[in-house]
Design an enzyme around this catalytic site. Structure first.
Site, short mmCIF file in Angstrom:
data_model
loop_
_atom_site.label_atom_id
_atom_site.label_comp_id
_atom_site.label_asym_id
_atom_site.label_seq_id
_atom_site.Cartn_x
_atom_site.Cartn_y
_atom_site.Cartn_z
N GLU A 71 -65.74 -34.13 53.54
CA GLU A 71 -64.33 -33.75 53.39
C GLU A 71 -64.03 -32.42 54.08
O GLU A 71 -62.93 -32.23 54.61
CB GLU A 71 -63.96 -33.69 51.91
CG GLU A 71 -63.91 -35.05 51.25
CD GLU A 71 -63.66 -34.98 49.77
OE1 GLU A 71 -62.78 -35.71 49.28
OE2 GLU A 71 -64.34 -34.19 49.08
N ARG A 93 -64.69 -40.25 33.52
CA ARG A 93 -63.34 -40.77 33.35
C ARG A 93 -63.39 -42.28 33.13
O ARG A 93 -64.19 -42.98 33.75
CB ARG A 93 -62.47 -40.46 34.58
CG ARG A 93 -62.01 -39.03 34.65
CD ARG A 93 -61.29 -38.75 35.96
NE ARG A 93 -62.09 -37.90 36.84
CZ ARG A 93 -61.79 -37.66 38.10
NH1 ARG A 93 -60.73 -38.21 38.66
NH2 ARG A 93 -62.56 -36.86 38.82
N GLY A 123 -71.21 -39.87 47.44
CA GLY A 123 -72.62 -39.70 47.09
C GLY A 123 -73.27 -40.95 46.54
O GLY A 123 -74.40 -41.30 46.92
N ARG A 163 -58.23 -27.59 50.46
CA ARG A 163 -57.94 -28.90 49.86
C ARG A 163 -57.05 -28.72 48.64
O ARG A 163 -57.32 -27.90 47.76
CB ARG A 163 -59.23 -29.59 49.45
CG ARG A 163 -59.03 -30.92 48.73
CD ARG A 163 -60.36 -31.55 48.40
NE ARG A 163 -60.21 -32.77 47.63
CZ ARG A 163 -60.71 -32.97 46.41
NH1 ARG A 163 -61.38 -32.00 45.82
NH2 ARG A 163 -60.54 -34.11 45.80
N HIS A 180 -58.22 -38.88 46.95
CA HIS A 180 -59.36 -39.01 47.87
C HIS A 180 -58.94 -39.42 49.27
O HIS A 180 -59.71 -40.00 50.03
CB HIS A 180 -60.39 -40.03 47.35
CG HIS A 180 -61.05 -39.64 46.06
ND1 HIS A 180 -61.38 -40.56 45.09
CD2 HIS A 180 -61.42 -38.43 45.58
CE1 HIS A 180 -61.95 -39.93 44.07
NE2 HIS A 180 -61.98 -38.64 44.34
N ASP A 197 -74.48 -39.03 35.88
CA ASP A 197 -75.14 -39.04 37.18
C ASP A 197 -75.93 -40.33 37.34
O ASP A 197 -76.91 -40.57 36.62
CB ASP A 197 -76.08 -37.83 37.29
CG ASP A 197 -76.61 -37.61 38.69
OD1 ASP A 197 -76.67 -38.59 39.46
OD2 ASP A 197 -76.98 -36.47 39.02
N ASN A 225 -62.82 -25.95 49.39
CA ASN A 225 -62.64 -27.17 48.60
C ASN A 225 -62.91 -26.82 47.14
O ASN A 225 -64.06 -26.87 46.68
CB ASN A 225 -63.59 -28.25 49.09
CG ASN A 225 -63.33 -29.60 48.45
OD1 ASN A 225 -62.65 -29.70 47.43
ND2 ASN A 225 -63.89 -30.66 49.02
N GLY A 285 -72.13 -44.15 46.89
CA GLY A 285 -72.10 -45.19 47.92
C GLY A 285 -73.16 -44.98 48.98
O GLY A 285 -73.77 -45.94 49.48
N ARG A 315 -78.00 -41.09 39.54
CA ARG A 315 -79.39 -40.83 39.92
C ARG A 315 -80.28 -40.68 38.70
O ARG A 315 -81.48 -41.00 38.73
CB ARG A 315 -79.47 -39.57 40.78
CG ARG A 315 -78.81 -39.72 42.15
CD ARG A 315 -78.68 -38.39 42.85
NE ARG A 315 -77.80 -37.47 42.10
CZ ARG A 315 -77.44 -36.27 42.53
NH1 ARG A 315 -77.87 -35.82 43.70
NH2 ARG A 315 -76.64 -35.51 41.80
#
Length: 420
Positions: free
Chosen positions: A402, A262, A349, A112, A201, A304, A8, A351, A306
């Site tokens: 994935e 983005r 991540g 991928r 996705h 991020d 990937n 969600g 987090r």
């Protein structure tokens, strides 16, 4: 068991997984990851992280077992090809716990590919024509498709006898009706240049669909759901009777939800306006919208969540508020498009790991009968229903893998005869 190696590639990162799948498995999560490798900062200061999953039982979630061990090391990887070779050298080397598997017990390799256009609607064995077609689509996903091509180049040299399959992120969305995929611009010009919504996705959205249906004892064609893939790149998808009927990303992965760096959907007139005001080229503005916008652009601190959730300044709070609001808008619009919805799935991540986001989205759906289970929302581990039992509309937190989905989908293609 069918053993495969999955690649990937990102723009400057590479994830590899050695996966075992049961021939009759219904969903990807019934397989097992034996070992995973990630190489980050390719071309800068690359480092390799290896996770050896020692647990032998099959997990129903993609989380690695508690007995896994992780090691980190520096690696030579000036570009994607060298990163692929570094990973293969490790896997085949004397220090590798799987050197007896690669390549002798390897059935196929799955890679991928972000953009397959409208031509590729399922995993496909890579040959010269497939390679050229992926190359022709570089304009629409230049960083990611180019990385996949580099993986193919390295594999052709290093593992020429192992079948290689491309798994396309756009494939799941080939069922979009024309009213959803066509843009409201002159259709002759659009058709001439292939300008339409493709969606991305797809591997993640299909994983969530199949995992949800399996968990509630239904076939995918029996469910209407909304799935959200929320990471540095984000998208939502409306799924009716097991088929994608709309999704937020479009011609490229820039359209749709607010993302890490983005901008997502904006007024297109902003692009020439900023080019004039800033004295920049269109390419410069597109880089700005792809790399310096979204959560990063609004917070001025990080992409991020987090990190952002730890801060209490106005810009970071606004970034988080905007992000959650746009996810809620997308989910609400897809509620209207579908009419009847069984569940909303919050994956990726962000969600999986962000109770604040799940609460924000679910709060906006109370009118549709969603009642959040606050305790479940705060203490989830793995796939978990976060709505109360009497909630008319279900909400789930959904881990996504994935690599497992790529192995699962490519295995079915491999077993149906496309081996040679």
């Amino acid at each position: 068991m069918i053993t495969s190696l999955v690649f990937n590639p990102g723009s400057n990162s590479l994830k590899i997984a050695l996966v075992e799948c049961k021939k009759d498995q219904r969903v990807a999560s019934l397989g097992r990851k034996i070992i995973t490798i990630s190489i980050d900062d390719i071309g800068k200061e690359p480092r390799m992280t290896v996770t050896d999953n020692k647990e032998e039982d099959i997990k129903k979630t993609p989380h690695e077992s508690s007995s896994s061990s992780t090691t980190k090391k520096k690696v030579e990887a000036s570009d994607m090809k060298q990163a692929v070779r570094a990973s293969l050298d490790y896997l085949r080397g004397g220090d590798s716990p799987v050197s007896d598997i690669i390549p002798s017990r390897l059935s196929f390799i799955g890679v991928r590919v972000v953009h397959g256009g409208s031509k590729y609607i399922e995993p496909t064995r890579v040959d010269d024509q497939v390679y050229r077609d992926i190359q022709d689509l570089e304009d629409l996903a230049p960083l990611h498709n180019r990385s996949s091509l580099s993986v193919f180049d390295a594999l052709k040299t290093d593992m020429p006898d192992v079948p290689v399959f491309a798994a396309f992120d756009t494939a799941f969305h080939h069922t979009l009706p024309e009213r959803a995929w066509r843009y409201a611009i002159d259709r002759d010009t659009a058709d001439k240049h292939g300008v339409r919504k493709y969606g991305f996705h797809g591997l993640s959205h299909r994983y969530m669909l199949e995992q949800y249906a399996y968990s509630v004892g239904k076939n995918p064609v029996e469910v209407n759901i909304i799935t959200t893939h929320l990471e540095s790149g984000c998208s939502a998808c409306a799924i009716e009777k097991g088929k994608s009927i709309d999704t937020t990303m479009g011609l490229t992965p820039l359209e749709g939800l607010m993302m890490g760096s983005r901008c997502g959907s904006i007024d297109p007139a902003i692009i020439p306006y900023l080019a004039r005001k800033e004295g920049k080229s269109i390419d410069d503005i597109m880089t700005f919208l792809n790399k310096k916008s979204g959560l990063l652009g609004i917070s001025g601190y990080s992409l991020d969540t987090r990190e952002l959730v730890k801060r209490d300044d106005e810009r970071c709070r606004l970034a988080m508020d905007m992000f959650g609001y746009r996810v809620k808008l997308a989910v609400g619009s897809y509620m209207a498009a579908l009419g009847t919805v069984d569940a909303v799935l919050l994956g990726g991540g962000i969600g999986e790991d962000s109770p604040w986001l799940r609460e924000a989205v679910c709060a906006g759906l109370a009118g549709w009968g969603l009642i959040l289970d606050a305790k479940a929302n705060e203490s989830i581990e793995g796939m978990c229903r976060i709505s109360q039992d009497d909630s008319r509309l279900e909400a789930w937190a959904m881990p996504v893998d994935e690599a497992m989905q790529i192995a699962h989908e490519c295995m079915h293609k491999y077993m149906t005869g496309e081996k040679n």
